[in-house]
Design an enzyme around this catalytic site. Structure first.
Site, mmCIF file in Angstrom:
data_model
loop_
_atom_site.group_PDB
_atom_site.id
_atom_site.type_symbol
_atom_site.label_atom_id
_atom_site.label_comp_id
_atom_site.label_asym_id
_atom_site.label_seq_id
_atom_site.Cartn_x
_atom_site.Cartn_y
_atom_site.Cartn_z
ATOM 1 N N ASP A 197 -3.466 6.010 6.574
ATOM 2 C CA ASP A 197 -3.904 7.061 7.189
ATOM 3 C C ASP A 197 -4.881 6.562 8.548
ATOM 4 O OD1 ASP A 197 -4.204 10.093 6.896
ATOM 5 O OD2 ASP A 197 -6.183 9.537 6.480
ATOM 6 N N ARG A 242 1.276 11.393 -9.895
ATOM 7 C CA ARG A 242 1.478 10.090 -9.285
ATOM 8 C C ARG A 242 2.802 9.850 -9.805
ATOM 9 N NH1 ARG A 242 -3.132 7.437 -7.164
ATOM 10 N NH2 ARG A 242 -4.906 8.026 -7.999
ATOM 11 N N PHE A 291 -0.863 16.503 4.325
ATOM 12 C CA PHE A 291 -1.360 15.645 2.785
ATOM 13 C C PHE A 291 0.056 15.724 1.934
ATOM 14 C CE2 PHE A 291 -3.019 14.890 -1.425
ATOM 15 C CZ PHE A 291 -3.980 14.100 -0.875
ATOM 16 N N GLU A 329 0.788 -1.228 0.036
ATOM 17 C CA GLU A 329 -0.107 0.018 0.100
ATOM 18 C C GLU A 329 0.949 1.296 0.084
ATOM 19 O OE1 GLU A 329 -2.297 1.673 -0.844
ATOM 20 O OE2 GLU A 329 -3.929 1.545 0.988
ATOM 21 N N ASP A 330 0.164 2.221 -0.333
ATOM 22 C CA ASP A 330 1.128 3.543 -0.479
ATOM 23 C C ASP A 330 1.145 4.108 0.750
ATOM 24 O OD1 ASP A 330 -1.708 4.078 -0.721
ATOM 25 O OD2 ASP A 330 -1.531 5.675 -2.139
HETATM 26 P P1 IMP Z 1 -7.265 5.169 5.028
HETATM 27 O O1 IMP Z 1 -8.224 4.213 4.986
HETATM 28 O O2 IMP Z 1 -7.752 6.433 6.055
HETATM 29 O O3 IMP Z 1 -6.001 4.604 5.902
HETATM 30 O O4 IMP Z 1 -6.748 5.869 3.867
HETATM 31 C C1 IMP Z 1 -5.928 5.417 3.178
HETATM 32 C C2 IMP Z 1 -5.796 6.125 1.489
HETATM 33 O O5 IMP Z 1 -6.068 7.470 1.718
HETATM 34 C C3 IMP Z 1 -4.710 5.869 0.887
HETATM 35 O O6 IMP Z 1 -4.584 4.517 0.375
HETATM 36 C C4 IMP Z 1 -4.473 7.084 -0.010
HETATM 37 O O7 IMP Z 1 -5.139 6.811 -1.319
HETATM 38 C C5 IMP Z 1 -5.383 8.118 0.959
HETATM 39 N N1 IMP Z 1 -4.488 8.944 1.335
HETATM 40 C C6 IMP Z 1 -4.402 9.154 2.833
HETATM 41 N N2 IMP Z 1 -3.505 10.173 2.867
HETATM 42 C C7 IMP Z 1 -3.233 10.609 1.809
HETATM 43 C C8 IMP Z 1 -2.248 11.757 1.492
HETATM 44 O O8 IMP Z 1 -1.454 12.290 2.332
HETATM 45 N N3 IMP Z 1 -1.879 11.844 0.066
HETATM 46 C C9 IMP Z 1 -2.770 11.097 -0.565
HETATM 47 N N4 IMP Z 1 -3.531 9.954 -0.637
HETATM 48 C C10 IMP Z 1 -3.555 9.791 0.844
HETATM 49 MG MG MG Z 2 -4.258 3.985 -1.422
#
Ligand code: IMP
Ligand code: MG
Length: 181
Positions: free
Chosen positions: A108, A170, A157, A104-105
């Site tokens: 959050d 990207r 962000f 995963e990238d």
């Molecule tokens: P989570 O479900 O809140 O953990 O969100 C994860 C997803 O939110 C990641 O896979 C990203 O696609 C997106 N995301 C969260 N923070 C960022 C950020 O700082 N930049 C870009 N995408 C983000």
């Molecule tokens: Mg993602």
């Protein structure tokens, strides 16, 4: 630095060589940890994980499969995580008798991966672990175990190296902090 980024880029958080060195180290660690374990499958979460996966897979010295899955938990133009996680594209691979490593990238709130983990665990893999390039631990809303982390980052962000800013950039080869207007 290409001027196309400039209006959107506050600063560089992780430069290209730091990023590449860390991905190489993760590849070496994963290769050692999964040695002699059996079938390894890397599951890339699209679209954000694609750059990380494509570099990571080349630094893993064991035979392994890759597959892709797309989930939506984030709205275009809205920088708050939405509460709904939806599968947009499922895996082709079967998971029985495979050691699954989710790539995963960024993590959050953790809501996306909590959902993905539950779904994939139900398919009876031999094991399932998480590898994220970036971790915003301070933002976590649910507790999920993360075995491999590239970098711990602050609550900013970020974009580049797979992560988008309104679906763009990207392709930026480093991680930048977005300039919020
Ligand atoms: P989570 O479900 O809140 O953990 O969100 C994860 C997803 O939110 C990641 O896979 C990203 O696609 C997106 N995301 C969260 N923070 C960022 C950020 O700082 N930049 C870009 N995408 C983000
Ligand atoms: Mg993602």
């Amino acid at each position: 630095m290409p001027s196309a980024y400039e209006p959107f880029l506050d600063s560089v958080l992780i430069d290209e060589s730091t990023l590449q060195a860390r991905v190489r180290a993760l590849g070496a660690q994963i290769s050692a940890d999964y040695d002699n374990l059996g079938e390894l499958l890397l599951v890339c979460i699209l679209k954000g994980g694609v750059m990380f996966l494509s570099d990571l897979t080349r630094h893993i010295t064991l035979p392994h499969e890759i597959d892709f899955m797309a989930v939506k938990s984030y709205h275009k133009g809205d920088r708050k995580t939405s509460r709904v996680v939806r599968i947009e594209r499922d895996l082709e691979a079967h998971l029985e008798n495979k050691h699954v490593l989710i790539v995963e990238d960024i993590i959050d709130s953790g809501l996306t991966l909590e959902f993905v983990l539950k779904m994939l665990e139900a398919r009876n893999p031999s094991s399932i672990k998480l590898c994220t390039l970036l971790n915003k631990a301070s933002r976590r809303e649910v507790n999920i175990p993360v075995q491999y982390v590239g970098f711990e980052i602050a609550d900013k962000f970020v974009f580049g190296y797979g992560l988008d800013l309104d679906e763009k950039f990207r392709n930026m080869p480093f991680i930048g902090i977005a300039k919020l207007s």
